[in-house]
Design a protein around this motif. Structure first.
Motif, short mmCIF file in Angstrom:
data_model
loop_
_atom_site.label_atom_id
_atom_site.label_comp_id
_atom_site.label_asym_id
_atom_site.label_seq_id
_atom_site.Cartn_x
_atom_site.Cartn_y
_atom_site.Cartn_z
N UNK A 122 27.49 5.65 -3.13
CA UNK A 122 27.81 4.24 -2.94
C UNK A 122 26.68 3.49 -2.24
N UNK A 123 26.13 4.11 -1.21
CA UNK A 123 25.22 3.36 -0.33
C UNK A 123 23.74 3.63 -0.58
N UNK A 124 23.43 4.72 -1.29
CA UNK A 124 22.00 5.04 -1.47
C UNK A 124 21.70 5.54 -2.89
N UNK A 125 22.49 5.07 -3.84
CA UNK A 125 22.36 5.55 -5.22
C UNK A 125 20.92 5.39 -5.73
N UNK A 126 20.33 4.25 -5.48
CA UNK A 126 19.00 3.98 -6.01
C UNK A 126 17.90 4.75 -5.32
N UNK A 127 18.25 5.40 -4.21
CA UNK A 127 17.24 6.20 -3.50
C UNK A 127 17.23 7.65 -3.95
N UNK A 128 18.25 8.06 -4.70
CA UNK A 128 18.39 9.49 -5.03
C UNK A 128 17.49 9.90 -6.19
N UNK A 129 16.78 11.01 -5.97
CA UNK A 129 15.97 11.58 -7.05
C UNK A 129 16.63 12.80 -7.67
N UNK A 130 17.76 13.21 -7.12
CA UNK A 130 18.48 14.37 -7.65
C UNK A 130 19.94 14.24 -7.24
N UNK A 131 20.82 14.90 -7.98
CA UNK A 131 22.23 14.87 -7.56
C UNK A 131 22.38 15.53 -6.18
N UNK A 132 23.32 15.03 -5.41
CA UNK A 132 23.64 15.67 -4.12
C UNK A 132 24.38 16.97 -4.43
N UNK A 133 23.96 18.06 -3.80
CA UNK A 133 24.66 19.35 -4.00
C UNK A 133 25.48 19.70 -2.77
N UNK A 134 26.71 20.15 -3.01
CA UNK A 134 27.59 20.57 -1.91
C UNK A 134 27.66 22.08 -1.86
N UNK A 135 27.18 22.65 -0.75
CA UNK A 135 27.33 24.09 -0.55
C UNK A 135 28.54 24.32 0.33
N UNK A 136 29.42 25.16 -0.14
CA UNK A 136 30.67 25.40 0.60
C UNK A 136 30.98 26.89 0.55
N UNK A 137 32.04 27.28 1.26
CA UNK A 137 32.58 28.61 1.06
C UNK A 137 33.09 28.72 -0.38
N UNK A 138 33.30 29.95 -0.83
CA UNK A 138 33.75 30.12 -2.22
C UNK A 138 35.24 29.79 -2.33
N UNK A 139 35.65 29.51 -3.55
CA UNK A 139 37.02 29.07 -3.79
C UNK A 139 37.97 30.28 -3.91
N UNK A 140 37.95 31.10 -2.86
CA UNK A 140 38.78 32.33 -2.85
C UNK A 140 39.33 32.53 -1.44
N UNK A 141 40.52 33.15 -1.32
CA UNK A 141 40.96 33.56 0.02
C UNK A 141 39.94 34.56 0.58
N UNK A 142 39.82 34.62 1.90
CA UNK A 142 38.79 35.48 2.48
C UNK A 142 39.10 36.95 2.25
N UNK A 143 38.17 37.67 1.60
CA UNK A 143 38.39 39.12 1.44
C UNK A 143 38.01 39.87 2.72
N UNK A 144 38.48 41.10 2.81
CA UNK A 144 38.21 41.91 3.99
C UNK A 144 36.89 42.68 3.89
N UNK A 145 36.62 43.26 2.72
CA UNK A 145 35.43 44.12 2.54
C UNK A 145 34.17 43.37 2.99
N UNK A 146 33.32 44.06 3.72
CA UNK A 146 32.15 43.42 4.34
C UNK A 146 31.26 42.71 3.31
N UNK A 147 31.00 43.38 2.21
CA UNK A 147 30.10 42.78 1.22
C UNK A 147 30.73 41.57 0.55
N UNK A 148 32.07 41.68 0.29
CA UNK A 148 32.75 40.55 -0.34
C UNK A 148 32.83 39.36 0.61
#
Lengths: 460, 337
Positions: free
Chosen positions: A413-439
């Motif tokens: 809304x406020x800075x559309x003309x300033x953007x050279x790339x889409x804004x990316x949202x990094x978040x946790x994954x869309x899963x309940x938290x698993x227990x296994x350390x690697x997961x």
């Protein structure tokens, strides 16, 4: 004097109904409370009671009539000795509903639709205290305790309640020493009963106290979320400003380590959604201290989201008496001209780590810690995006309806003309938290993902 | 026409003067007439949304308010108009809130279910069944913390008596000896569910036994019985002995809300209560039969009440809608309120 009996609205949505049956006839005497008719609404058949007393002079709408509009005269009551012809002719129902007073709502533009102004500010990475101030190495844990102790010394109405805050010295040792200094009246151990003690704390705030409610984790606050939102956040508005809930809800939020799905959730976006709440999510010890002091003094309900992993982390805390940090002011931790990384809370560890590694690849990231999520310091974010023309957001919460989603919308809304790339949202994954350390590691964010996203928006 | 003036301490009225009894009559009648008017304005579309009338239950709040002292607090659910009138809030402000107008207690932003008055120590007006119970205990907590001897009347219904948070609150109120009177207004129906269909044990006043909270059942259609029980509960709480439970057995004549056809009970059941147990009629008969008031005296009161109620309806229609600016106020406090 004759009284018109009008077709009643018998449900919030009823506009018309069927006059199913008259239970009175012309000439009958009725008094308040007598059932006069049965009326079918859109949902049910309802009995319709007389409010006034009198004699039924005339029935205007015969039974069985469908589609009778609300407020249509359906009968006329007269007084003893009076006839209907004495009465005023049945005028059509006046439009009385507030909605018909058209001069209000629709004619005016909604607030908040004006064109956004470009932000002229320049973002600077500076310590948020005067140069030359002495600092002390302090953990987030100690900083939180110090903030509470200072505020409890300052204001007798401030007290702490929660599970294991007293004799046990805090499940995560945040309240260590407070019972000794302030006694059991002001450091209250509660039974394990979040819904109940949260309601009691909100009531105590209505009654003029300044409660600090510690949740052993914000996962348990879901038991109490009705009291937080419906009672604490909304009462000021519902009472027209007469009373509210000046209080703090605090405790660890988000994933710790290997504690599974029910104990590993980030509520930042949940609470930031609610008007009437203020939401704080500090990263450093100095912010934990300064923001918690501000939260305790704030005359509104404040959600204060801590993180178990950060509790033991050490930062510089200024040795300033009564150090407070204002709400709604982001901190720029690192200046850069290539990409803006916006984060808060534990997300800052990934953001700062990624920024250092990106610098080795020649990408200078500007890293912004929002610190408070309601209010949000949009201006600092926009000013940075106007400089870097690229933005990624970093948080541990689930992706749908994340804080980053909201920021993306505001930046668009406020800075559309300033953007050279889409804004990316990094978040946790869309899963309940698993227990296994690697997961678990992959369910959360990784620094590698932040680096990858930063390179992507830089087209590198 | 009986010319005899009511005596100040009528022998046939144990523990109550004719003046007090007349006051109860007037206060109960005000609630009934006010609620009837609210029902009428709802029917005309002037009141929207949910509107829960108190008709039939008047003796509960009038009896308990008679047992309260200045500074005592009260909090209740969404069926709250009677509580507000009984504690002395202005009928104009209540009615104007019902019509969503600027002159309402919450400037039109709360509605039927959400009104408050700091001046009268009325803490709402809460729409989530049972949520006001811990809030009420919290008000009592604040009084105890500050060292005052005030008590809090925390009202809830037989429906709310099955909410978990009520028992969490009982536990802490007893554990911390909070000065709170839990008033269970048992009108026998949780919306459309009769008590016997929702509740495993019918005696709600014994629900505190497991926590060591004393309780008693009270005839809620007898304002004097309610007052007497209220006095006892207040004495218990004020002396620092902790919470007390009053289960007040009452009856609502109208549906749960204005849009409830009340098909879950017979017309005869309602009619029987109205004819045989009506609390206002009961006091009226006491006044007349005891020779404490004449028909003319009571007619004069009726007229006076009608004028107050009509004035409140006029005020509620004439008061303007809130200014659009109000949409954006009272979300956050700038300083302590």
């Amino acid at each position: 004097m004759a009284t018109e009996v009008l077709m009643p609205a018998l449900s919030p949505t009823m506009e018309e109904g069927t006059l199913a049956k008259w239970l009175i006839k012309e000439g009958d005497t009725v008094s308040a409370g007598d059932i006069m008719a049965e009326i079918e609404t859109d949902k049910a058949t309802m009995e319709f009671e007389a409010v006034d007393e009198g004699i039924v002079g005339k029935i205007l709408i015969p039974e069985g009539t469908e589609g009778v509009r609300v407020n249509t005269p359906i009968a006329v009551l007269v007084e003893d000795g009076e006839t209907v012809s004495d009465a005023a002719p049945a005028a059509p129902a006046q439009a009385l509903a507030p909605a018909d007073k058209a001069q209000s709502s629709e004619d005016q533009p909604a607030a908040g639709m004006s064109h956004p102004e470009p932000v002229k500010a320049i973002t600077r990475a500076e310590a948020p205290w005067p140069a030359g101030t002495k600092t002390k190495q302090t953990t987030v844990r100690e900083a939180l305790r110090d903030a509470m102790a200072e505020e409890m010394r300052r204001d007798e109405d401030v007290f702490l309640m929660g599970e294991e805050v007293g004799e046990y010295q805090g499940a995560y040792k945040i309240s260590q020493g407070l019972l000794d200094e302030f006694g059991a009246r002001r450091v209250m151990d509660t039974p394990i009963t979040e819904h109940g003690f949260t309601g009691i704390a909100v009531g105590a705030a209505f009654g003029g106290l300044r409660p600090i409610v510690e949740f052993m984790t914000f996962n348990f606050a879901m038991q109490a979320i009705d009291q937080i939102i419906n009672s604490a956040a909304k009462t000021l508005y519902m009472s027209g400003g007469q009373m509210g809930a000046p209080m703090v809800f605090r405790g660890p939020n988000g994933a710790a380590a290997r504690v599974g799905a029910q104990h590993s959730q980030d509520y930042a976006a949940w609470y930031a959604h609610i008007p009437g709440l203020k939401v704080v999510m500090p990263y450093s010890a100095s912010d934990a201290k300064g923001l918690l002091k501000t939260a305790i003094r704030d005359p509104n309900p404040v959600i204060f989201l801590e993180n178990e992993i950060l509790y033991g982390k050490t930062f510089e805390v200024p040795e300033i008496e009564d150090y407070t940090v204002p709400f709604g002011k982001a901190r720029v931790w690192r200046e850069g001209s290539d990409v803006t990384i916006v984060s808060f809370g534990i997300g800052m560890t990934y953001a700062l780590d990624a920024a250092e590694k990106l610098a080795k690849d020649g990408i200078e990231a500007e890293v912004i810690d929002l610190r408070t999520l309601r209010p949000i310091d949009y201006d600092t974010v926009i000013a940075s995006v106007q400089k870097t023309n690229r933005c990624i957001t970093v948080e541990e919460g689930f992706p749908v309806g994340a804080i980053g989603n909201h920021l993306s919308a505001v930046i668009m809304e406020r800075a559309f003309d300033y953007l050279d790339a889409p804004v990316l949202n990094l978040t946790g994954k869309d899963v309940p938290m698993p227990y296994a350390a690697n997961l678990e590691k992959h369910a959360l964010l990784t620094t590698a993902e932040v680096i990858e996203a930063a390179k992507k928006v830089c087209y590198r | 026409m009986a010319a005899r003036k009511p005596s100040a301490k009528a022998a046939s009225l144990p523990n109550v003067s004719a003046e007090e009894l007349t006051t109860y009559y007037r206060d109960m009648l005000l609630i009934r007439r006010f609620e009837e008017k609210a029902g009428q304005l709802y029917g005309m579309g002037l009141i929207g949304g949910f509107c829960h009338l108190y008709i039939g239950q008047e003796a509960v709040v009038v009896g308990l308010e008679a047992a309260a002292s200045e500074g005592d607090k009260r909090i209740t659910s969404y069926r709250d108009h009677g509580h507000m009138l009984a504690c002395g809030m202005d009928p104009n402000g209540v009615m104007a809130e019902l019509t969503g107008r600027e002159g309402g207690y919450s400037k039109g932003k709360g509605g039927s279910m959400h009104m408050f008055s700091k001046e009268k120590h009325f803490y709402g007006g809460h729409g989530i069944v049972g949520a006001q119970v811990p809030l009420g205990a919290g008000l009592a907590f604040a009084d105890k913390y500050k060292g005052t001897d005030r008590v809090t009347f925390t009202y809830f219904g037989d429906g709310a008596a099955n909410q978990g948070q009520v028992y969490e609150t009982f536990n802490m109120a007893a554990l911390w000896a909070l000065p709170v009177i839990f008033v269970i207004e048992n009108n026998q129906y949780a919306m459309g569910t009769a008590q016997k269909r929702s509740t495993s044990t019918p005696d709600l006043h014994t629900r505190g036994e497991a926590f060591g909270i004393p309780g008693e059942a009270v005839d809620g259609m007898d304002v004097l019985a309610v007052k007497a029980a209220g006095d006892k509960a207040v004495k218990h709480c004020r002396s620092g002995k902790g919470p007390y439970i009053l289960e007040i057995k009452t009856y609502r004549y109208r549906g749960h809300s204005m849009s409830d056809p009340a098909k879950y009970r017979t017309r005869e059941e309602v009619q029987k209560m109205r004819e045989e147990r009506d609390a206002i009629e009961h006091v009226r008969e006491m006044l007349l039969q005891g020779g404490h008031a004449t028909e003319d005296d009571l007619k004069a009161i009726d007229k006076e009440i009608k004028a107050i109620v009509n004035a409140s309806a006029d005020f509620a229609r004439e008061s303007p809608e809130p200014s659009l600016d109000e949409l954006w106020t009272d979300i956050y406090a700038e300083e302590a309120v």
